[in-house]
Scaffold this active site. Structure first.
Site: not given
Ligand code: A2P
Length: 338
Positions: A132, A244
């Protein structure tokens, strides 16, 4: 595969990424004739919302992939190592979100905005979805790399708990409740206090780098097709549920200014540039990125210490662009004419 609709299996359908895969397939109206939701024995019989109705979870087994056209995996690396080849032998194209196959030279590692061509050559019938943190960084770097070739990246991450799975999110929430109530915090998933704290909770890699940091090094080079790119990462977990963030310093093979970088990023595929002048709160944030598709890039600045280098802050929903959406976009690019 010239079909109008497809049998799609999701292995790990009850997990944080698997549920997002179901939502993403539904929201993007992926042409599905049958959805096969697979998880462990523990979840067999559980119902998950899908397509306005419900789909019943089946136990993953060797016969799960008969008749499946596309198999999306997000049930951990050991499940992928065992079952991805079985699914591929059954004729499915596997798009695997785990780390199991990413660095296999016979498995393409794909971010559609960067290297979708690579997905067309898949000797093992498996395509790997990158880590990710790597996905959102390379989406932001791609237009800059095309213009000036990236030489060195120094990146620090601020990673959400959902990247570690649904149980990790629940651990953060129960730790937060316990902290606020003045009770003893007993971690169940994290190796220590996650609420009101930051942690480096990844497995050890090599030379005092974590596995997560080494993934960012190796996967960036493979996706960008440039083994000479230097990547120096520090990965950190923060008490955020989803989304994130990354602080990225980039040096190029020729000088780049923040103004040029903004011009290149404005309108780049998959990117939303947030180029407001500095003002508290007007920057990419995980809270507002959560549940959305783009990679948000902001705080693009000339580096004060290294002439010709830039800095930027990059935020995306790790479950969506960092996992489920990227996998579904690969499937769309390969199989769906839009
Ligand atoms: P289950 O819910 O039945 O445990 P997360 O990343 O959020 O932790 O989710 C992991 C996913 O992988 C879940 O859907 C989980 O199913 C699934 N999973 C884990 N181990 C296995 C296994 N051995 N076989 C099949 N599915 C598994």
């Amino acid at each position: 595969m010239s079909k109008a609709s497809f049998v799609v299996a999701v292995a790990g359908a009850t997990g944080a990424v698997g549920r997002e895969m179901l939502r993403t397939l539904e929201q993007r109206s992926f042409p599905i004739s049958k959805l096969v939701a697979l998880a462990s024995e523990r979840s067999a019989g559980q119902k998950l919302p899908f397509g306005g109705g419900e789909v019943v979870v089946e136990e993953l087994g060797p016969k799960s992939f008969e008749g499946v056209d596309i198999a999306l995996f997000s049930a951990g690396a050991s499940v992928s190592r065992e079952y991805a080849p079985i699914a591929a032998r059954c004729g499915a194209v596997v798009i695997d979100n785990s780390s199991a196959w990413r660095m296999d030279p016979d498995v393409p590692l794909v971010v559609p905005e960067v290297n979708i061509e690579a997905a067309k050559t898949r000797p093992k019938g498996i395509i790997a979805n990158p880590n990710c943190s790597t996905i959102q960084m390379v989406v932001a770097l791609k237009p800059l790399h095309d213009a000036a070739r990236v030489k060195t990246i120094i990146v620090s991450t601020y990673q959400a708990t959902s990247g570690k799975g649904q149980a990790a999110v629940e651990d953060l929430l129960q730790q937060t409740r316990a902290s606020l109530a003045g009770e003893t915090v007993t971690p169940t998933v994290f190796p220590g206090q996650m609420a009101f704290n930051v942690l480096c909770d990844w497995k050890a890699g090599e030379d005092d780098y974590s596995e997560e940091e080494l993934k960012m090094v190796n996967e960036t080079r493979k996706i960008m097709g440039d083994a000479a790119i230097g990547v120096s990462p520090t990965t950190v977990r923060v008490p955020v549920v989803n989304g994130h963030s990354e602080s990225v310093h980039v040096q190029f093979h020729r000088p780049m200014t923040a103004d040029e970088a903004k011009r290149l990023l404005r309108g780049a595929e998959g990117v939303v540039l947030m180029d407001d002048a500095y003002a508290p709160g007007k920057h990419p944030q995980p809270f507002s990125a959560a549940g959305t598709d783009p990679v948000y890039v902001g705080r693009v600045r000339d580096d004060l210490a290294v002439a010709g280098a830039i800095k930027m802050f990059v935020v995306a929903d790790n479950l969506r662009k960092g996992a489920a959406l990227n996998a579904v976009q690969i499937a769309e690019k390969l199989f769906v004419q839009r």
